[in-house]
Enzyme design. Structure first.
Site: not given
Lengths: 84, 222
Positions: B86, B194, B196
């Site tokens: 990002c 994302h 994560e």
């Protein structure tokens, strides 16, 4: 000494914000606006007596102020001018 | 694997990234942007999502010129691994580690949702645990994720199999639906989605796990 840097998206790079402004203008009844491009204006207050202020501002543009992948810039210093 | 997670003023995915890396077995150190050197023996530098320096000037532009980035560029030039997610992807394009730029989303809106993606290549330490062509879903949350590059760069990315992930649905207007790309040596990955935020069932999905597990496994195997 003042320097002004005008930063615009390069020709050919689609400007979604400019397009949105154009639509808004037409919604307000402003007909006949063929296109809108939106950019940035940066004013720099430079020390007097610099040997080559334009070269200095050009380096600032290349290294930080503009992203030359998508943007072009124009430097205006009273008495001098140039566009990258 | 030893990983360094960078922290800038305005980073907000740094801890998530650290949790995801640790969960995959990595040793993680947080590194403040003003540090001029990376800790010794770092294998991976992870550049987190967020709004570094308030997105002033351009997203990632100020962060890309912070002291630690010089060390990150040297790390990459030595063949070290770098992951940018990002805002981290924006920092990597701004610093010149990856080609192209990320512009305002074509729809002008901040897009915050889960997006359908496709893995385009399994030929990298980041994507080795995915199957090329396979669908996956990861959260996206960005205002400036619209990938732009000149046609020469796009042709090169495709020819060299350097597009890691694409969007399988309209998200932000990215050219060629690009969601993530690899560097020439395939050791730098930048992506807008994302991974994560998808490593634990409580987050609503686990499709990001393979990225971190594949990465740590690549180092164990080496």
């Amino acid at each position: 000494m003042k320097a002004r840097v005008e930063i615009m998206l390069k020709q050919g790079v689609l400007d979604p914000q400019g397009e949105a402004v154009r639509h808004a203008l037409s919604a307000l009844g402003f007909d006949g606006v063929g296109g809108v491009r939106q950019g940035k204006l940066i004013e720099l207050e430079l020390e007097d007596g610099l040997a080559d202020p334009e070269a200095l501002v050009r380096e600032m543009c290349e290294r930080l102020l503009a992203n030359t992948v998508i943007e072009s810039y124009r430097i205006e210093i009273p008495g001098q001018e140039g566009r990258a | 694997m030893k990983a360094a997670v960078l922290v800038f003023p305005g980073s907000n995915c740094d801890r998530d990234l650290a949790v995801a890396l640790k969960g995959a077995g990595a040793e993680v150190e947080m590194v403040w942007h003003k540090d001029t050197a990376l800790p010794r023996g770092i294998d991976l530098v992870a550049v987190p999502g967020g709004f570094s320096f308030g997105d002033y000037l351009r997203c990632g532009a100020i962060a890309a010129n912070s002291p630690v980035i010089r060390s990150v560029v040297q790390h990459a030039q030595r063949g070290g691994y770098v992951l940018g997610v990002c805002n981290g992807f924006q920092v990597l394009t701004e610093s010149g580690l990856l080609p192209g730029a990320l512009m305002r989303n074509a729809g002008l809106r901040f897009v915050c949702r889960e997006a359908a993606l496709r893995t385009e290549t399994s030929d990298s330490a980041f994507t080795r645990a995915y199957t090329a062509g396979a669908a996956l879903r990861l959260p996206v949350a960005h205002h400036d994720g619209n990938y732009v590059a000149d046609s020469e760069t796009l042709t090169r990315l495709a020819a060299e199999d350097r597009v890691a992930f694409t969007y399988a649905e309209p998200v932000n207007g990215s050219m060629n639906d690009i969601a993530g790309i690899l560097s020439e040596n395939r050791r730098v990955l930048g992506m807008m989605p994302h991974p994560e935020r998808a490593v634990d069932p409580v987050q609503g999905g686990v499709h990001g796990q393979a990225l971190f597990r594949g990465l740590t496994a690549a180092f164990e195997a080496a």
